[in-house]
Design a protein around this motif. Structure first.
Motif, PDB file in Angstrom:
ATOM      1  N   TYR A   1       0.860  -1.190   0.000  1.00 64.67           N
ATOM      2  CA  TYR A   1       0.000   0.000   0.000  1.00 64.67           C
ATOM      3  C   TYR A   1       0.898   1.242   0.000  1.00 64.67           C
ATOM      4  O   TYR A   1       2.003   1.222   0.568  1.00 64.67           O
ATOM      5  CB  TYR A   1      -0.874   0.024   1.250  1.00 64.67           C
ATOM      6  CG  TYR A   1      -1.923  -1.068   1.300  1.00 64.67           C
ATOM      7  CD1 TYR A   1      -2.485  -1.594   0.140  1.00 64.67           C
ATOM      8  CD2 TYR A   1      -2.360  -1.560   2.535  1.00 64.67           C
ATOM      9  CE1 TYR A   1      -3.451  -2.589   0.206  1.00 64.67           C
ATOM     10  CE2 TYR A   1      -3.329  -2.556   2.602  1.00 64.67           C
ATOM     11  CZ  TYR A   1      -3.865  -3.072   1.432  1.00 64.67           C
ATOM     12  OH  TYR A   1      -4.811  -4.053   1.489  1.00 64.67           O
ATOM     13  N   ILE A   2       0.397   2.336  -0.559  1.00 56.63           N
ATOM     14  CA  ILE A   2       1.242   3.542  -0.680  1.00 56.63           C
ATOM     15  C   ILE A   2       1.603   4.137   0.680  1.00 56.63           C
ATOM     16  O   ILE A   2       2.548   4.907   0.790  1.00 56.63           O
ATOM     17  CB  ILE A   2       0.592   4.626  -1.576  1.00 56.63           C
ATOM     18  CG1 ILE A   2      -0.870   4.855  -1.202  1.00 56.63           C
ATOM     19  CG2 ILE A   2       0.731   4.237  -3.042  1.00 56.63           C
ATOM     20  CD1 ILE A   2      -1.509   6.003  -1.965  1.00 56.63           C
ATOM     21  N   ARG A   3       0.877   3.746   1.716  1.00 57.81           N
ATOM     22  CA  ARG A   3       1.214   4.245   3.048  1.00 57.81           C
ATOM     23  C   ARG A   3       2.671   3.897   3.403  1.00 57.81           C
ATOM     24  O   ARG A   3       3.385   4.687   4.011  1.00 57.81           O
ATOM     25  CB  ARG A   3       0.267   3.622   4.081  1.00 57.81           C
ATOM     26  CG  ARG A   3       0.495   4.185   5.447  1.00 57.81           C
ATOM     27  CD  ARG A   3      -0.337   3.587   6.540  1.00 57.81           C
ATOM     28  NE  ARG A   3       0.202   4.123   7.771  1.00 57.81           N
ATOM     29  CZ  ARG A   3      -0.255   5.174   8.374  1.00 57.81           C
ATOM     30  NH1 ARG A   3      -1.308   5.810   7.914  1.00 57.81           N
ATOM     31  NH2 ARG A   3       0.324   5.625   9.466  1.00 57.81           N
ATOM     32  N   ARG A   4       3.105   2.713   2.972  1.00 55.44           N
ATOM     33  CA  ARG A   4       4.459   2.256   3.283  1.00 55.44           C
ATOM     34  C   ARG A   4       5.509   3.183   2.641  1.00 55.44           C
ATOM     35  O   ARG A   4       6.423   3.662   3.314  1.00 55.44           O
ATOM     36  CB  ARG A   4       4.612   0.820   2.787  1.00 55.44           C
ATOM     37  CG  ARG A   4       5.976   0.228   2.954  1.00 55.44           C
ATOM     38  CD  ARG A   4       6.183  -0.243   4.385  1.00 55.44           C
ATOM     39  NE  ARG A   4       7.556  -0.669   4.615  1.00 55.44           N
ATOM     40  CZ  ARG A   4       8.010  -1.887   4.434  1.00 55.44           C
ATOM     41  NH1 ARG A   4       7.198  -2.826   4.023  1.00 55.44           N
ATOM     42  NH2 ARG A   4       9.272  -2.172   4.658  1.00 55.44           N
TER      43      ARG A   4
ATOM     44  N   GLY B   1      -6.697  13.658   0.215  1.00 54.69           N
ATOM     45  CA  GLY B   1      -7.942  12.945  -0.106  1.00 54.69           C
ATOM     46  C   GLY B   1      -7.692  11.635  -0.840  1.00 54.69           C
ATOM     47  O   GLY B   1      -8.604  11.059  -1.434  1.00 54.69           O
ATOM     48  N   VAL B   2      -6.450  11.143  -0.812  1.00 49.05           N
ATOM     49  CA  VAL B   2      -6.132   9.877  -1.500  1.00 49.05           C
ATOM     50  C   VAL B   2      -6.150   8.743  -0.477  1.00 49.05           C
ATOM     51  O   VAL B   2      -5.656   8.886   0.639  1.00 49.05           O
ATOM     52  CB  VAL B   2      -4.736   9.963  -2.188  1.00 49.05           C
ATOM     53  CG1 VAL B   2      -4.380   8.625  -2.844  1.00 49.05           C
ATOM     54  CG2 VAL B   2      -4.711  11.081  -3.215  1.00 49.05           C
ATOM     55  N   GLU B   3      -6.743   7.636  -0.897  1.00 49.00           N
ATOM     56  CA  GLU B   3      -6.868   6.452  -0.036  1.00 49.00           C
ATOM     57  C   GLU B   3      -5.486   5.808   0.196  1.00 49.00           C
ATOM     58  O   GLU B   3      -4.787   5.502  -0.768  1.00 49.00           O
ATOM     59  CB  GLU B   3      -7.809   5.488  -0.786  1.00 49.00           C
ATOM     60  CG  GLU B   3      -8.250   4.270  -0.058  1.00 49.00           C
ATOM     61  CD  GLU B   3      -8.926   4.586   1.253  1.00 49.00           C
ATOM     62  OE1 GLU B   3      -8.422   4.088   2.263  1.00 49.00           O
ATOM     63  OE2 GLU B   3      -9.946   5.325   1.235  1.00 49.00           O
TER      64      GLU B   3
ATOM     65  N   GLN C   1      -4.061  12.017  -8.701  1.00 48.08           N
ATOM     66  CA  GLN C   1      -3.835  11.613  -7.301  1.00 48.08           C
ATOM     67  C   GLN C   1      -2.375  11.852  -6.890  1.00 48.08           C
ATOM     68  O   GLN C   1      -2.119  12.277  -5.774  1.00 48.08           O
ATOM     69  CB  GLN C   1      -4.223  10.138  -7.111  1.00 48.08           C
ATOM     70  CG  GLN C   1      -5.749   9.979  -7.084  1.00 48.08           C
ATOM     71  CD  GLN C   1      -6.166   8.513  -7.082  1.00 48.08           C
ATOM     72  OE1 GLN C   1      -5.627   7.688  -7.830  1.00 48.08           O
ATOM     73  NE2 GLN C   1      -7.141   8.178  -6.250  1.00 48.08           N
ATOM     74  N   PHE C   2      -1.439  11.606  -7.808  1.00 40.66           N
ATOM     75  CA  PHE C   2      -0.046  11.947  -7.489  1.00 40.66           C
ATOM     76  C   PHE C   2       0.074  13.459  -7.280  1.00 40.66           C
ATOM     77  O   PHE C   2       0.819  13.919  -6.425  1.00 40.66           O
ATOM     78  CB  PHE C   2       0.910  11.484  -8.607  1.00 40.66           C
ATOM     79  CG  PHE C   2       1.331  10.054  -8.469  1.00 40.66           C
ATOM     80  CD1 PHE C   2       2.211   9.658  -7.469  1.00 40.66           C
ATOM     81  CD2 PHE C   2       0.842   9.086  -9.321  1.00 40.66           C
ATOM     82  CE1 PHE C   2       2.594   8.333  -7.325  1.00 40.66           C
ATOM     83  CE2 PHE C   2       1.227   7.753  -9.187  1.00 40.66           C
ATOM     84  CZ  PHE C   2       2.099   7.378  -8.188  1.00 40.66           C
ATOM     85  N   GLY C   3      -0.675  14.231  -8.085  1.00 39.88           N
ATOM     86  CA  GLY C   3      -0.652  15.683  -7.942  1.00 39.88           C
ATOM     87  C   GLY C   3      -1.167  16.109  -6.573  1.00 39.88           C
ATOM     88  O   GLY C   3      -0.579  16.961  -5.897  1.00 39.88           O
ATOM     89  N   ALA C   4      -2.265  15.486  -6.139  1.00 40.07           N
ATOM     90  CA  ALA C   4      -2.864  15.844  -4.850  1.00 40.07           C
ATOM     91  C   ALA C   4      -1.898  15.493  -3.708  1.00 40.07           C
ATOM     92  O   ALA C   4      -1.725  16.277  -2.759  1.00 40.07           O
ATOM     93  CB  ALA C   4      -4.186  15.103  -4.672  1.00 40.07           C
TER      94      ALA C   4
ATOM     95  N   ALA D   1      -1.964   1.908  -9.035  1.00 37.26           N
ATOM     96  CA  ALA D   1      -3.376   2.243  -9.225  1.00 37.26           C
ATOM     97  C   ALA D   1      -3.601   3.758  -9.286  1.00 37.26           C
ATOM     98  O   ALA D   1      -4.664   4.216  -9.716  1.00 37.26           O
ATOM     99  CB  ALA D   1      -4.192   1.654  -8.078  1.00 37.26           C
ATOM    100  N   LEU D   2      -2.611   4.522  -8.862  1.00 35.64           N
ATOM    101  CA  LEU D   2      -2.831   5.971  -8.730  1.00 35.64           C
ATOM    102  C   LEU D   2      -2.893   6.692 -10.078  1.00 35.64           C
ATOM    103  O   LEU D   2      -2.084   6.410 -10.979  1.00 35.64           O
ATOM    104  CB  LEU D   2      -1.696   6.587  -7.894  1.00 35.64           C
ATOM    105  CG  LEU D   2      -1.991   6.816  -6.419  1.00 35.64           C
ATOM    106  CD1 LEU D   2      -2.412   5.544  -5.729  1.00 35.64           C
ATOM    107  CD2 LEU D   2      -0.809   7.440  -5.729  1.00 35.64           C
TER     108      LEU D   2
END
Ligand code: SAM
Length: 321
Positions: free
Chosen positions: A254-257, A287-289, A301-304, A296-297
């Protein structure tokens, strides 16, 4: 009517006459079939009369010939292997001095300085200028070169100070697929995001490995890149690069990592709890999950995430990469 070259020895003859054996450390795989290099020129637009072209890595000169035969008014060819210079000088004479050969490394070469006097600069919003970057790129420098050109494109400097200069280039097929990959594609990578947010990318055609001499184990693909008038996202290029690089560090997680890498512990003395708080804030602000995987992004979403990251690191006491 495009100016054409007088009859010349074949490229195979040139290689034989000048003893130009290929050196693998310089990614030397030559195209001897002018039908392929002519096709590559057609991807660039076909008629190059009144155009100035900068070619990277002319080698024995097959693409160089096709560019000249398409009528290019000026061609600056940058080559890192001195052995090719004598045969390219002959080609320069045959071209009535439309070709200028420069010995050097394309990664350091100041393109706009050599080409600006031949190019009619255009506003960014206008049509692309009469200037084109082309090359059957050496596989080992194609990614660093592309990343360098993208950063210049983002700041409208270097060859892009003259307008939305177009690029027609060959890449290893797998690299071309990464450049073009949409969200959720297994090939989606850092290159996809960095390229697609700035450029329209067109797939030209595939060149089979066996068309090269010597043949590499992989196929190549010709891509044409046209800078967008308005980039898909408006963020600072180097901050976007940091965010994209960090998130793709753990492709299957997950991108959190990957996001934790954006707030390094050692640099600012942030505690683990502070870092976790910052990561949470990053996802809240953007606002990104956080349970998405990097492939998947979307670009947006990368911009945000990049905007949220800039906002956080501009806050006092937050250490960034
Ligand atoms: N254009 C020729 C063709 O299509 O047959 C040669 C292409 S070969 C794949 C790549 C060429 O780029 C070689 O001539 C090599 O010497 C040159 N080259 C490699 N690294 C380079 C660099 N950093 N700057 C400029 N030329 C480079």
């Amino acid at each position: 009517m495009a100016r054409r070259l007088p009859p010349l020895p074949t490229i195979a003859d040139i290689i034989r006459l000048y003893g130009l054996s290929a050196r693998s450390q310089l990614s030397q795989n030559f195209l001897l079939d002018l039908n392929i290099t002519e096709r590559l020129v057609r991807v660039a637009g076909g008629d190059l009369s009144s155009c100035c072209v900068c070619e990277v890595g002319p080698g024995p000169g097959s693409l160089t010939r096709s560019i000249l035969n398409a009528g290019a008014a000026h061609l600056i060819a940058v080559e890192r292997d001195r052995r090719f210079l004598p045969s390219l000088e002959l080609l320069s004479e045959a071209s009535e001095d439309r070709l200028k050969v420069v010995y050097g490394d394309a990664l350091d070469f100041n393109i706009e300085e050599s080409c600006a006097s031949f190019v009619e600069g255009k506003s960014w919003e206008g049509d692309p200028p009469n200037f084109h970057l082309m090359g059957n790129l050496p596989f080992n420098v194609s990614i660093p070169l592309l990343l360098k050109w993208l950063s210049l494109m983002a700041t409208r400097t270097g060859p892009f100070s003259l307008g939305r200069t177009q690029l027609t280039l060959t890449f290893q097929k797998e690299v071309a697929e990464r450049i073009m990959a949409p969200p959720n594609d297994p090939q989606r990578s850092r290159l996809s995001v960095m390229t697609q947010h700035l450029c329209h990318v067109k797939w030209g055609f595939k060149i089979r490995g066996k068309a090269f001499t010597p043949p590499p184990k992989v196929d190549a693909v010709v891509l044409k890149l046209t800078p967008l008038v308005t980039p898909r996202i408006t963020v600072d290029y180097s901050t976007l690069e940091k965010v994209v690089k960090a998130l793709f560090q753990y492709r299957r997680k997950y991108i959190r990592r990957g996001a934790t890498l954006l707030f390094p512990e050692e640099k600012g003395g942030q505690t683990k709890a502070q870092r976790e708080g910052l990561v949470e804030e990053l996802f809240r602000l953007s606002g990104v999950e956080e349970t998405l995987r990097p492939q998947a992004l979307t670009i947006e979403q990368f911009g945000a995430l990049t905007s949220a990251y800039s906002q956080l690191v501009n806050t006092d006491n937050v250490a960034s990469l």
